[in-house]
Each structure stands twice: as C-alpha cells, then as structure tokens.
Design a protein around this motif. Structure first.
Motif, PDB file in Angstrom:
ATOM      1  N   SER A 213     -35.484  23.969  33.531  1.00  0.00           N
ATOM      2  CA  SER A 213     -34.608  23.144  33.336  1.00  0.00           C
ATOM      3  C   SER A 213     -33.158  23.984  33.735  1.00  0.00           C
ATOM      4  CB  SER A 213     -34.423  22.853  32.060  1.00  0.00           C
ATOM      5  OG  SER A 213     -33.391  22.138  31.409  1.00  0.00           O
ATOM      6  N   GLY A 217     -30.432  23.262  36.425  1.00  0.00           N
ATOM      7  CA  GLY A 217     -28.942  23.020  35.798  1.00  0.00           C
ATOM      8  C   GLY A 217     -28.164  23.824  36.520  1.00  0.00           C
ATOM      9  N   LEU A 275     -27.934  11.906  27.926  1.00  0.00           N
ATOM     10  CA  LEU A 275     -28.189  12.586  29.001  1.00  0.00           C
ATOM     11  C   LEU A 275     -28.605  12.193  30.341  1.00  0.00           C
ATOM     12  CD1 LEU A 275     -28.713  15.633  30.110  1.00  0.00           C
ATOM     13  CD2 LEU A 275     -31.204  15.469  29.218  1.00  0.00           C
ATOM     14  N   PHE A 311     -23.939  16.068  30.105  1.00  0.00           N
ATOM     15  CA  PHE A 311     -25.293  16.890  30.465  1.00  0.00           C
ATOM     16  C   PHE A 311     -25.166  18.475  29.885  1.00  0.00           C
ATOM     17  CE2 PHE A 311     -25.941  21.046  33.400  1.00  0.00           C
ATOM     18  CZ  PHE A 311     -27.327  20.845  33.275  1.00  0.00           C
ATOM     19  N   TRP A 315     -27.481  19.324  27.017  1.00  0.00           N
ATOM     20  CA  TRP A 315     -28.424  20.123  27.327  1.00  0.00           C
ATOM     21  C   TRP A 315     -28.396  21.571  26.592  1.00  0.00           C
ATOM     22  CZ3 TRP A 315     -27.210  24.470  31.291  1.00  0.00           C
ATOM     23  CH2 TRP A 315     -28.332  24.850  32.023  1.00  0.00           C
ATOM     24  N   ARG A 318     -29.644  21.465  22.841  1.00  0.00           N
ATOM     25  CA  ARG A 318     -31.070  21.460  22.917  1.00  0.00           C
ATOM     26  C   ARG A 318     -31.609  23.012  23.002  1.00  0.00           C
ATOM     27  NH1 ARG A 318     -33.158  16.132  25.950  1.00  0.00           N
ATOM     28  NH2 ARG A 318     -32.583  14.599  24.511  1.00  0.00           N
ATOM     29  N   GLN A 319     -31.057  23.620  23.899  1.00  0.00           N
ATOM     30  CA  GLN A 319     -31.302  25.080  23.946  1.00  0.00           C
ATOM     31  C   GLN A 319     -30.986  25.785  22.671  1.00  0.00           C
ATOM     32  OE1 GLN A 319     -29.410  26.646  27.543  1.00  0.00           O
ATOM     33  NE2 GLN A 319     -30.107  24.717  29.089  1.00  0.00           N
ATOM     34  N   ILE A 378     -33.828  17.260  35.355  1.00  0.00           N
ATOM     35  CA  ILE A 378     -33.125  17.892  34.193  1.00  0.00           C
ATOM     36  C   ILE A 378     -33.703  17.237  33.011  1.00  0.00           C
ATOM     37  CG2 ILE A 378     -31.178  18.620  32.760  1.00  0.00           C
ATOM     38  CD1 ILE A 378     -29.893  19.541  35.260  1.00  0.00           C
ATOM     39  N   SER A 382     -35.987  18.621  29.903  1.00  0.00           N
ATOM     40  CA  SER A 382     -35.604  18.676  28.596  1.00  0.00           C
ATOM     41  C   SER A 382     -36.614  17.853  27.642  1.00  0.00           C
ATOM     42  CB  SER A 382     -33.986  17.961  28.778  1.00  0.00           C
ATOM     43  OG  SER A 382     -33.502  18.157  27.311  1.00  0.00           O
TER      44      SER A 382
END
Length: 394
Positions: A213, A217, A275, A311, A315, A318-319, A378, A382
């Motif tokens: 990812s 990204g 997303l 995005f 993104w 979530r990380q 992505i 994800s």
C-alpha cells in the motif's frame, strides 16, 4: 494549551511558510529556467534521495539530541538553500539543480524526522488535540495566503528578494526551537535501528499489507504532486495567476474537509467508500490529462486534488490505527520505514518521469497508466490490512 505547545505551534507556522514556498516557488524558479519536465523531475529526484538519508540520520540524532536541536540543523540547511539560490550559479545545469536539491532534501528529511518521531512522544492529551487542531487551521491559512503573498513579493522585488524574505522565517524557526519541549528518544532505552529489519518492524499481518500500500501510494502521490505543479505552470507564466490557482486547489481541499467531517459524524458513508471515491476522482483527473488544454488541465488538477485528499486522509488514519499499539521506539522504527518506502517509491516514479518530454508522448501515457493502476490497487491493500487487523482483534 501550555506555553511550550504555543511555541511549538509558532515554530510549525514559520516552518510551514518555508516548506509551502519551497514546494511551489523553487519548482517554479526551476521551471522558468527552461520549461523542462526533466529539470523539475531531476531536482525532485535528488531532493528525495537526500530526504531519505536525512530522515534516517535525523532519527539517529533524536537518540542523542532533542527535537529542537534537529530542527535547528534543518533550519540552517534551509538557509543554505536560499544562499545558493541567491548567489550561486554554476554550470552545467544538472550540477546547479543538484546543489539546490541537496539542502532542500536535507531540510525536509530532518524536519520530518523531528516532527513525526518527536511529536509521537508527546502523548494524546486534550492539549495535544488542541495543538493539532490549531496546526490544521494555521496550515490551511498558510496554504491560502502564502502563495498569494509570495507571488506579489516576487512580482515586486523578484525571486532574489523573496529568497531574502525567507531568512526572516528561518530566524523565527531557529529562535523558537530553543523554547519548545525538550523531548527525544533518549528515554526509550534502545536504539531506533536495533531490530530494524523490515520483517521485525512490519511484524503483524495488517502491517505487512501496508508495505504494498505504501509503495503504490508513493507512486500515486508523486505523480499527482509533480504534475499538478507542472500543469499549473503550463497554464500561465503569470505568478499571481499561478498563486490564485494554488489557492483554488486549497479551497477545494477545505471543502472536502467539511464534507468528509459532516458525513463521517453520521456514518452515512464508510471510509472504504470515501477511499474508492477518491481513487475514482483521481483516475478521471488522470484521464483528462490526455487532452492538455489549459482549462482541462485545471479541471484535472481539481479532481486529483479532491482524490488525493480522500486518499491521504483515510489511508494515513488507517496506518495510524494499525501502528497505534506500538511502543514509542517501535513506532519510531515504523515511521522511519514508512518514510523510506514512500520516498523510495517516489524516487522510482521520478526516475520514470525523467523520460517524459511532453504530455502527448507515449512515455507520459505509459507512466500515467502505471500511476493510475497503482492508485486503483490501494483500496484493495487497505481493505486487506483492515480485515487482518479486525480478525486479530476478534
């Protein structure tokens, strides 16, 4: 908010002015020298190589020094950048671009290390929430006002004069860095680079899915980032118009913030759908580039700006959720690897962009399709990371 955090906020404002200027006007300065995609891509390629090395070194310095000390070194490198831009002009052109790109990359890398790793040690109190809220507000104001202010300054006293103005903000950044919280990784008891292999850092299944990812990204972010600038520069040579276009793109970002927050509170639209929507908007923006007319390029930038907001917001969150359970030193290792993977993938994309000479050529179309395909992957990566994390928590 404590006095220390207010000082940190002041330093963030001054540094945001510097980095916003670097991102727009140094690239414009290089573009005006020959209107060459290669020149802009080469500058950014060297910059990101320096960025990656400086970020790693910055993480190492934080084991011995405070974030203030690392930020002061970053500010000094910013000063070197503007000295080179003001008074040094050498041939060949590639050497000149390299000389400028190196201190820019070191400035960004050291500051990112201090900001991302250092601030993760603060904790998550109410005052910290207030700090980030204020940072976000000032960040949006700078994104609105900075391009316009410096476009007017450049029209009035030229690029050289604007470079001298930047020393004022560098001075503020250095002065305030002596008064911000004295935090470092000294208290961690172990080095960031112990057990630093990618296998140790991305140990859980959800973190492992983050690797592809991050790679995809990086490709998407870099393609959108460099061509949003080049498309804008291609529309007009007038610096004030360029600034106004940048402000318009920021306005669309702010509008997206309000829309996202409103619908997120009611949970009417899931993050996965946001997303996907972001990827679709970016994809349409990419496709419009095949018709490189000024009005079409502006619409393309609007769509990719909207896509990039959704995005990057979802993104990144979530990380953070996937790494939130880690200890400070483990999170520092994760942040270093995250930065490295992103920067390496951006460097690969820039290496591909070096071969592009115009927007109608086969190379541009091939690189665009590659970026487009990466972007579409992505949401899949994800969702796999989310699914494995949810399964582990059940």
């Amino acid at each position: 908010m404590t006095t220390s955090l207010k000082r940190l906020l002041l330093m963030n404002v001054s540094s945001s002015v510097i980095f916003n200027y670097m991102g727009i006007f140094i690239n414009l300065f290089i573009w005006e020298k020959g209107q060459s995609i290669f020149d802009v891509a080469w500058f950014n390629l060297v910059m990101f190589i320096a960025w990656a090395l400086a970020f790693m070194y910055g993480a190492k310095l934080l084991a011995r020094f405070t974030i203030g000390a690392v930020i002061r070194v970053s500010a000094l490198c910013a000063g070197i950048t503007f000295v080179l831009l003001s008074w040094v002009h050498v041939e060949p052109k590639l050497l000149y671009l390299t000389l400028i790109a190196l201190p820019v990359g070191i400035t960004n890398g050291l500051y990112s290390a201090a900001q991302n790793i250092g601030i993760s040690l603060f904790g998550k109190g109410k005052e910290f929430t207030a700090f980030f809220s204020a940072t976000n507000v000032f960040g949006q104001l700078i994104a609105f006002l900075n391009p316009l202010l410096f476009a007017l300054i450049i029209k009035w006293i030229g690029f050289s004069g604007s470079f001298l103005v930047m020393f004022l903000f560098i001075g503020v950044m250095i002065a305030v860095s002596f008064y911000i919280p004295r935090i470092s990784l000294k208290e961690a008891g172990e080095s960031v680079f112990e057990n630093f292999s990618i296998r140790h850092v991305f140990a859980t299944p959800s973190l492992k899915w983050m690797i592809p990812s991050l790679i995809a990204g990086g490709f998407f972010i870099q393609f959108q980032g460099i061509f949003s600038l080049i498309f804008t520069f291609s529309v007009t040579n007038d610096k004030l118009t360029i600034a106004l276009l940048q402000i318009m793109y920021t306005a669309f970002t702010v509008a997206c913030v309000f829309v996202y927050q409103r619908f997120s509170r009611t949970h009417r639209i899931s993050d996965s759908r946001w997303l996907t929507f972001g990827m679709i908007a970016a994809a349409v923006g990419f496709l419009l580039v095949l018709f490189p007319k000024p009005s079409i390029l502006i619409i393309s930038n609007v769509l990719t700006t909207i896509g990039l907001f959704f995005f990057f917001t979802i993104w990144s969150s979530r990380q953070f959720m996937a790494s939130n359970h880690l200890t400070p030193v483990q999170q520092a290792r994760f942040l270093v690897w995250r930065e490295l993977i992103l920067v390496i993938s951006r460097i690969v994309m820039l290496a591909l962009i070096l071969g592009i000479t115009d927007f109608n050529g086969i190379v541009f179309k091939a690189v665009m399709i590659f970026s487009f395909s990466s972007a579409l992957l992505i949401p899949f990566f994800s969702s796999k990371s989310d699914a494995t994390m949810k399964k582990a928590n059940d």
